[in-house]
Design a protein around this motif. Sequence first.
Motif, PDB file in Angstrom:
ATOM      1  N   LEU A  49      -9.824  -1.199  -8.355  1.00 13.55           N
ATOM      2  CA  LEU A  49     -10.420  -1.829  -9.852  1.00 13.55           C
ATOM      3  C   LEU A  49      -9.418  -1.676 -10.834  1.00 13.55           C
ATOM      4  CD1 LEU A  49     -14.426  -1.269  -9.367  1.00 13.55           C
ATOM      5  CD2 LEU A  49     -12.872  -3.644  -9.534  1.00 13.55           C
ATOM      6  N   LYS A  50      -9.054  -0.294 -10.819  1.00 11.52           N
ATOM      7  CA  LYS A  50      -8.298   0.303 -11.789  1.00 11.52           C
ATOM      8  C   LYS A  50      -6.722  -0.582 -11.792  1.00 11.52           C
ATOM      9  CE  LYS A  50      -6.226   4.621 -13.723  1.00 11.52           C
ATOM     10  NZ  LYS A  50      -6.551   4.578 -15.025  1.00 11.52           N
ATOM     11  N   THR A  51      -6.211  -0.823 -10.837  1.00 13.20           N
ATOM     12  CA  THR A  51      -4.674  -1.212 -10.818  1.00 13.20           C
ATOM     13  C   THR A  51      -4.706  -2.677 -10.157  1.00 13.20           C
ATOM     14  OG1 THR A  51      -4.447  -0.431  -8.650  1.00 13.20           O
ATOM     15  CG2 THR A  51      -4.077   0.953 -10.191  1.00 13.20           C
ATOM     16  N   GLY A  52      -5.776  -3.368  -9.881  1.00 12.26           N
ATOM     17  CA  GLY A  52      -5.599  -4.639  -9.554  1.00 12.26           C
ATOM     18  C   GLY A  52      -4.875  -4.688  -7.975  1.00 12.26           C
ATOM     19  N   THR A  53      -4.845  -3.769  -7.293  1.00 13.41           N
ATOM     20  CA  THR A  53      -4.148  -3.689  -6.071  1.00 13.41           C
ATOM     21  C   THR A  53      -5.302  -3.515  -4.969  1.00 13.41           C
ATOM     22  OG1 THR A  53      -2.476  -2.011  -7.032  1.00 13.41           O
ATOM     23  CG2 THR A  53      -2.676  -2.139  -4.606  1.00 13.41           C
ATOM     24  N   ARG A  54      -4.817  -4.466  -3.958  1.00  6.74           N
ATOM     25  CA  ARG A  54      -5.564  -4.748  -2.826  1.00  6.74           C
ATOM     26  C   ARG A  54      -4.980  -3.739  -1.706  1.00  6.74           C
ATOM     27  NH1 ARG A  54      -5.970  -7.758   1.716  1.00  6.74           N
ATOM     28  NH2 ARG A  54      -3.824  -8.665   1.412  1.00  6.74           N
ATOM     29  N   ILE A  55      -6.169  -2.950  -1.019  1.00  7.93           N
ATOM     30  CA  ILE A  55      -5.895  -2.167  -0.003  1.00  7.93           C
ATOM     31  C   ILE A  55      -6.433  -2.689   1.338  1.00  7.93           C
ATOM     32  CG2 ILE A  55      -5.892   0.030   0.720  1.00  7.93           C
ATOM     33  CD1 ILE A  55      -6.456   1.182  -2.138  1.00  7.93           C
ATOM     34  N   GLU A  56      -5.538  -2.986   2.294  1.00  7.03           N
ATOM     35  CA  GLU A  56      -6.006  -3.491   3.440  1.00  7.03           C
ATOM     36  C   GLU A  56      -6.006  -2.367   4.389  1.00  7.03           C
ATOM     37  OE1 GLU A  56      -4.374  -6.304   7.102  1.00  7.03           O
ATOM     38  OE2 GLU A  56      -3.256  -6.306   5.427  1.00  7.03           O
ATOM     39  N   ARG A  57      -7.200  -2.246   4.775  1.00  3.15           N
ATOM     40  CA  ARG A  57      -7.600  -0.767   5.696  1.00  3.15           C
ATOM     41  C   ARG A  57      -7.397  -1.268   7.351  1.00  3.15           C
ATOM     42  NH1 ARG A  57     -12.608  -0.384   2.654  1.00  3.15           N
ATOM     43  NH2 ARG A  57     -13.705  -1.273   4.238  1.00  3.15           N
ATOM     44  N   VAL A  58      -6.586  -0.545   7.781  1.00  5.98           N
ATOM     45  CA  VAL A  58      -6.057  -0.788   9.203  1.00  5.98           C
ATOM     46  C   VAL A  58      -6.502   0.347  10.081  1.00  5.98           C
ATOM     47  CG1 VAL A  58      -4.638  -2.543   8.791  1.00  5.98           C
ATOM     48  CG2 VAL A  58      -3.918  -0.290   8.935  1.00  5.98           C
ATOM     49  N   GLY A  59      -6.587   0.349  11.394  1.00  4.27           N
ATOM     50  CA  GLY A  59      -6.832   1.496  12.303  1.00  4.27           C
ATOM     51  C   GLY A  59      -5.827   2.429  12.351  1.00  4.27           C
ATOM     52  N   ALA A  60      -6.323   3.667  13.297  1.00  2.00           N
ATOM     53  CA  ALA A  60      -5.333   5.033  13.234  1.00  2.00           C
ATOM     54  C   ALA A  60      -3.872   4.490  13.763  1.00  2.00           C
ATOM     55  CB  ALA A  60      -5.826   6.050  13.831  1.00  2.00           C
ATOM     56  N   ASP A  61      -4.076   3.553  14.806  1.00  2.00           N
ATOM     57  CA  ASP A  61      -2.919   3.141  15.514  1.00  2.00           C
ATOM     58  C   ASP A  61      -1.986   1.910  15.148  1.00  2.00           C
ATOM     59  OD1 ASP A  61      -3.449   5.238  17.319  1.00  2.00           O
ATOM     60  OD2 ASP A  61      -4.907   4.095  18.433  1.00  2.00           O
ATOM     61  N   ASP A  62      -2.484   1.371  13.940  1.00  2.00           N
ATOM     62  CA  ASP A  62      -1.657   0.293  13.571  1.00  2.00           C
ATOM     63  C   ASP A  62      -0.716   0.508  12.367  1.00  2.00           C
ATOM     64  OD1 ASP A  62      -3.647  -1.379  14.871  1.00  2.00           O
ATOM     65  OD2 ASP A  62      -5.066  -1.566  13.232  1.00  2.00           O
ATOM     66  N   ALA A  63       0.408  -0.337  12.452  1.00  2.00           N
ATOM     67  CA  ALA A  63       1.324  -0.074  11.620  1.00  2.00           C
ATOM     68  C   ALA A  63       0.858  -0.152  10.222  1.00  2.00           C
ATOM     69  CB  ALA A  63       2.609  -1.177  11.847  1.00  2.00           C
ATOM     70  N   ALA A  64       1.198   0.640   9.167  1.00  2.00           N
ATOM     71  CA  ALA A  64       0.540   0.714   7.905  1.00  2.00           C
ATOM     72  C   ALA A  64       1.843   1.150   6.713  1.00  2.00           C
ATOM     73  CB  ALA A  64      -0.485   1.527   7.678  1.00  2.00           C
ATOM     74  N   ASP A  65       1.572   1.203   5.619  1.00  2.00           N
ATOM     75  CA  ASP A  65       2.603   1.855   4.536  1.00  2.00           C
ATOM     76  C   ASP A  65       2.057   3.042   4.186  1.00  2.00           C
ATOM     77  OD1 ASP A  65       3.785  -0.978   4.040  1.00  2.00           O
ATOM     78  OD2 ASP A  65       1.902  -1.602   3.483  1.00  2.00           O
ATOM     79  N   ALA A  66       0.961   3.606   4.460  1.00  2.00           N
ATOM     80  CA  ALA A  66       0.434   4.869   4.292  1.00  2.00           C
ATOM     81  C   ALA A  66      -0.620   5.058   5.244  1.00  2.00           C
ATOM     82  CB  ALA A  66      -0.316   4.903   2.676  1.00  2.00           C
ATOM     83  N   TYR A  67      -0.777   6.486   5.491  1.00  2.00           N
ATOM     84  CA  TYR A  67      -1.741   6.953   6.326  1.00  2.00           C
ATOM     85  C   TYR A  67      -2.520   8.177   6.175  1.00  2.00           C
ATOM     86  CZ  TYR A  67       1.481   4.250   9.679  1.00  2.00           C
ATOM     87  OH  TYR A  67       2.500   3.213  10.054  1.00  2.00           O
ATOM     88  N   PHE A  68      -3.715   8.238   6.600  1.00  2.00           N
ATOM     89  CA  PHE A  68      -4.708   9.327   6.272  1.00  2.00           C
ATOM     90  C   PHE A  68      -4.829   9.980   7.800  1.00  2.00           C
ATOM     91  CE2 PHE A  68      -7.249   7.574   2.397  1.00  2.00           C
ATOM     92  CZ  PHE A  68      -6.670   8.566   1.595  1.00  2.00           C
ATOM     93  N   GLY A  69      -4.556  11.261   7.820  1.00  2.00           N
ATOM     94  CA  GLY A  69      -4.549  11.787   9.102  1.00  2.00           C
ATOM     95  C   GLY A  69      -4.530  13.376   8.923  1.00  2.00           C
ATOM     96  N   ASP A  70      -3.516  13.797   9.930  1.00  2.00           N
ATOM     97  CA  ASP A  70      -3.112  15.278   9.777  1.00  2.00           C
ATOM     98  C   ASP A  70      -1.797  15.551   9.644  1.00  2.00           C
ATOM     99  OD1 ASP A  70      -2.078  14.348  12.304  1.00  2.00           O
ATOM    100  OD2 ASP A  70      -3.548  15.504  13.540  1.00  2.00           O
ATOM    101  N   THR A  71      -1.068  14.510   9.150  1.00  2.00           N
ATOM    102  CA  THR A  71       0.306  14.778   8.776  1.00  2.00           C
ATOM    103  C   THR A  71       0.474  14.419   7.360  1.00  2.00           C
ATOM    104  OG1 THR A  71       0.969  12.648   9.833  1.00  2.00           O
ATOM    105  CG2 THR A  71       1.146  14.525  11.205  1.00  2.00           C
TER     106      THR A  71
END
Length: 246
Positions: A49-71
């Motif tokens: 909402l602040k930036t007008g950026t759409r974030i596509e959520r994908v699973g832990a094993d999918d290719a992505a531009d950023a990752y939430f995890g333990d690294t």
Amino acid sequence: MRRWIALAVGMVCATASVAQDADKTFRLSIPDSLTETGFPQYLLPRFSLKTGTRIERVGADDAADAYFGDTGRAAFADANQVWSMEVGDDPDAQAFSEWLFSAVGRNTIDSFTVDGDTPFSSTVKEERQVVELSFDGDASKGADLSLALCGRCHVVSEANRMKAIGSTPSFKVLRALPDWGDRFQAFYALNPHPAFTQIADVTPPFDISRPSPIAPVEMTLDDLDHILAFVAAETPADLGAPIESR
């Protein structure tokens, strides 16, 4: 003609660059366990909402531009683990990371509630593992080498307590310092040692125009290993509590 071709190429490159910067979308990998908390559904729309950026959520094993995890960089924590974020080259993903670690992002993390509780915290306590230094040398040989090579300046033990330079810290005092291992391992590079110390196959010869001011201290790396083993076994001096100034 060349000028027009160059101009056209420049316009195409500029357009491509703007298009990349104005993409306003990126893929974020989120493990199912984090998604199930409801936290991403709360966090991500506030950035969008602040930036007008759409974030596509994908699973832990999918290719992505950023990752939430333990690294990556520690971002927030819940009762079970510290969640880190790893970011690639995508500018929108990098902008999200900057926002997440900003004061606004931290406040957003801390304001998420479930039934009156705040399960996530932006304050991440990093556990520091204390590593006990160990050396493979012979401590007995190290004691003899320390007296012979270092005893003219440092108090090494009771054997030379009255024969060292008073303004030079003793081995026991040095042993009490938190970085004592680093200090001893690299002592020959720390002043004033380079002026009179030679480590075989390590230090360069003295400049002929600047000879050692005293009889040189000459040793091998094996000698240093023995000295380190000796110092590691020594009982550190009690330096007392840190001095507090008012």
